[in-house]
Design a protein around this motif. Sequence first.
Motif, PDB file in Angstrom:
ATOM      1  N   LYS A  75       0.815  -1.217   0.000  1.00 27.57           N
ATOM      2  CA  LYS A  75       0.000   0.000   0.000  1.00 27.57           C
ATOM      3  C   LYS A  75       0.839   1.253   0.000  1.00 27.57           C
ATOM      4  N   TYR A  76       1.906   1.272   0.819  1.00 26.52           N
ATOM      5  CA  TYR A  76       2.706   2.485   0.974  1.00 26.52           C
ATOM      6  C   TYR A  76       3.965   2.488   0.115  1.00 26.52           C
ATOM      7  N   ASN A  77       4.132   1.448  -0.739  1.00 29.81           N
ATOM      8  CA  ASN A  77       5.308   1.380  -1.613  1.00 29.81           C
ATOM      9  C   ASN A  77       6.602   1.606  -0.836  1.00 29.81           C
ATOM     10  N   ALA A  78       6.745   0.896   0.284  1.00 28.40           N
ATOM     11  CA  ALA A  78       7.900   1.096   1.151  1.00 28.40           C
ATOM     12  C   ALA A  78       9.155   0.509   0.519  1.00 28.40           C
ATOM     13  N   PHE A  79      10.221   1.283   0.529  1.00 29.98           N
ATOM     14  CA  PHE A  79      11.491   0.809  -0.008  1.00 29.98           C
ATOM     15  C   PHE A  79      12.553   0.718   1.075  1.00 29.98           C
ATOM     16  N   SER A  80      12.217   1.113   2.280  1.00 24.40           N
ATOM     17  CA  SER A  80      13.170   1.010   3.382  1.00 24.40           C
ATOM     18  C   SER A  80      13.473  -0.452   3.674  1.00 24.40           C
ATOM     19  N   GLY A  81      14.685  -0.723   4.094  1.00 25.49           N
ATOM     20  CA  GLY A  81      15.070  -2.099   4.320  1.00 25.49           C
ATOM     21  C   GLY A  81      14.662  -2.646   5.672  1.00 25.49           C
ATOM     22  N   VAL A  82      14.163  -1.781   6.594  1.00 24.54           N
ATOM     23  CA  VAL A  82      13.836  -2.217   7.951  1.00 24.54           C
ATOM     24  C   VAL A  82      12.402  -1.817   8.290  1.00 24.54           C
ATOM     25  N   VAL A 109       3.862  -0.005  12.097  1.00 31.86           N
ATOM     26  CA  VAL A 109       5.224   0.154  11.597  1.00 31.86           C
ATOM     27  C   VAL A 109       5.591   1.632  11.639  1.00 31.86           C
ATOM     28  N   ALA A 110       6.790   1.938  12.118  1.00 32.90           N
ATOM     29  CA  ALA A 110       7.252   3.326  12.178  1.00 32.90           C
ATOM     30  C   ALA A 110       7.178   3.961  10.799  1.00 32.90           C
ATOM     31  N   ASN A 111       6.670   5.210  10.764  1.00 33.61           N
ATOM     32  CA  ASN A 111       6.533   6.016   9.544  1.00 33.61           C
ATOM     33  C   ASN A 111       5.381   5.574   8.639  1.00 33.61           C
ATOM     34  N   PHE A 112       4.635   4.536   9.036  1.00 35.74           N
ATOM     35  CA  PHE A 112       3.428   4.159   8.311  1.00 35.74           C
ATOM     36  C   PHE A 112       2.229   4.648   9.112  1.00 35.74           C
ATOM     37  N   GLN A 139       5.675 -17.305  17.741  1.00 35.37           N
ATOM     38  CA  GLN A 139       6.367 -18.155  16.775  1.00 35.37           C
ATOM     39  C   GLN A 139       6.587 -17.434  15.450  1.00 35.37           C
ATOM     40  N   GLU A 140       5.562 -16.740  14.973  1.00 39.43           N
ATOM     41  CA  GLU A 140       5.727 -16.019  13.703  1.00 39.43           C
ATOM     42  C   GLU A 140       6.701 -14.855  13.851  1.00 39.43           C
ATOM     43  N   LEU A 141       6.632 -14.170  14.977  1.00 36.66           N
ATOM     44  CA  LEU A 141       7.519 -13.026  15.189  1.00 36.66           C
ATOM     45  C   LEU A 141       8.972 -13.489  15.290  1.00 36.66           C
ATOM     46  N   LYS A 142       9.222 -14.605  15.951  1.00 35.12           N
ATOM     47  CA  LYS A 142      10.583 -15.146  16.025  1.00 35.12           C
ATOM     48  C   LYS A 142      11.116 -15.457  14.621  1.00 35.12           C
ATOM     49  N   HIS A 143      10.269 -16.028  13.774  1.00 38.04           N
ATOM     50  CA  HIS A 143      10.672 -16.361  12.410  1.00 38.04           C
ATOM     51  C   HIS A 143      10.991 -15.094  11.608  1.00 38.04           C
ATOM     52  N   LEU A 144      10.138 -14.078  11.763  1.00 38.73           N
ATOM     53  CA  LEU A 144      10.360 -12.835  11.019  1.00 38.73           C
ATOM     54  C   LEU A 144      11.613 -12.108  11.500  1.00 38.73           C
ATOM     55  N   LEU A 145      11.856 -12.123  12.803  1.00 36.89           N
ATOM     56  CA  LEU A 145      13.053 -11.468  13.330  1.00 36.89           C
ATOM     57  C   LEU A 145      14.325 -12.145  12.810  1.00 36.89           C
ATOM     58  N   SER A 157      14.088  -6.404   6.709  1.00 33.36           N
ATOM     59  CA  SER A 157      14.450  -6.795   8.067  1.00 33.36           C
ATOM     60  C   SER A 157      13.351  -6.361   9.031  1.00 33.36           C
ATOM     61  N   ILE A 158      13.093  -7.172  10.044  1.00 27.71           N
ATOM     62  CA  ILE A 158      12.058  -6.878  11.034  1.00 27.71           C
ATOM     63  C   ILE A 158      12.715  -6.599  12.374  1.00 27.71           C
TER      64      ILE A 158
END
Length: 384
Positions: A75-82, A109-112, A139-145, A157-158
């Motif tokens: 939606k926000y076309n985010a290009f930031s890596g984090v 998410v920061a800045n969204f 469990q999902e958050l551990k995987h994403l981190l 990166s999360i």
Amino acid sequence: MKVAMWKKMLWAIKGNVSHTNLTNLLHILHTYHPELPLDSRTLLDTSFNIKHVSLETGGFVYFGIKYCLRNLVSKYNAFSGVLDITFNIDGLPLFNSRNVQLWPIWGKVANFESPFVVAVFCGGAKPSPLTSYLSDFIQELKHLLKNGLLFSEKTYSISIHSFVCDAPVKAFLKCIKTHNGYSGCERCLEPGEYFNGRVVLTGILAPKRNNRLFRMQLDEEHHIGISPLVDLPIDLVIKFPIDYMHFGCLGVMRKLINVWLSGSLRTRLSSSKTKEISRRLESIKSCIPFEFNRKTRSLLEVSCWKATEFRTTLLYTGPAIFRNIVDMTVYEHFLLLHCGFTILLCKKHLDNLGSLLAKQLLDNFVKHSETLYGRECLVYNVHM
């Protein structure tokens, strides 16, 4: 069929297609694809294999962090890596006549601009068992981190910015004593003492808690169990910040005003002084700029004030409306609180004056609170 509907829904969202145009298109397509709904609202609310889990105290639906983040990035076309995420968990009563409550897990998410819902629990009491409520989320958050989020051939990166919760929810999630119990402070080792029907926390120099001490549970009086959040690679003290809306605005500022209106005779305002402050509040109502969510109201309605109104009093109007009305000692004591918060909430002030000055001001505020209002004033909010 579900895949086709999913693609059409993403097309409508990404293209900002109006509901009217989408409904008209669905009517055209329905002849050739009768499985499609006829209304845009039905399409956009279509559920996709949502997993419903029954807990001891109610029902639980987990939508997923990855699903929400992909929608946001698209939606926000985010290009930031984090993607730096703040999570919020709280209980919301639904009815006055029934004990039914929602416990959503929110993310932002920061800045969204838009927050998103990770999961929702609905039941007659808080989610139980806690491990089942948080299991999929952790469990999902551990995987994403560990692995990040892959979307459109790009890996994000999360990171976890914080968990923003009020004191009762923090105690619930971290499996620690509540704010009105002994050793209930989540920031320091001050045990507290029982005085006049409540636990008061008089010390401001107690050793600080840290992540290592928390995980080792060296302060046995502080813990009532093992939190499921220990599985996350985060600092379980620092990542739960002090929320100044509850502690400062709804906590200390509201307490001060209530003490002035109905507390000890030493600091209680007379009827004429109360009316004068109310008159001042009413007189500046037309001068409050539109950036403030609420206009000032009389002290007669203070029981109905929202947090933003106490915030306005604490940070902006208080020094003017209380001047030359409340006792000078009480007024200067309030200014310690006002100046301390003003510094901490303004980057420019922090750069010029530093956080040490704010700490000194707030330390002095707490020290003199007992002299002015008695030891019973040193409750959890004042301590924090």
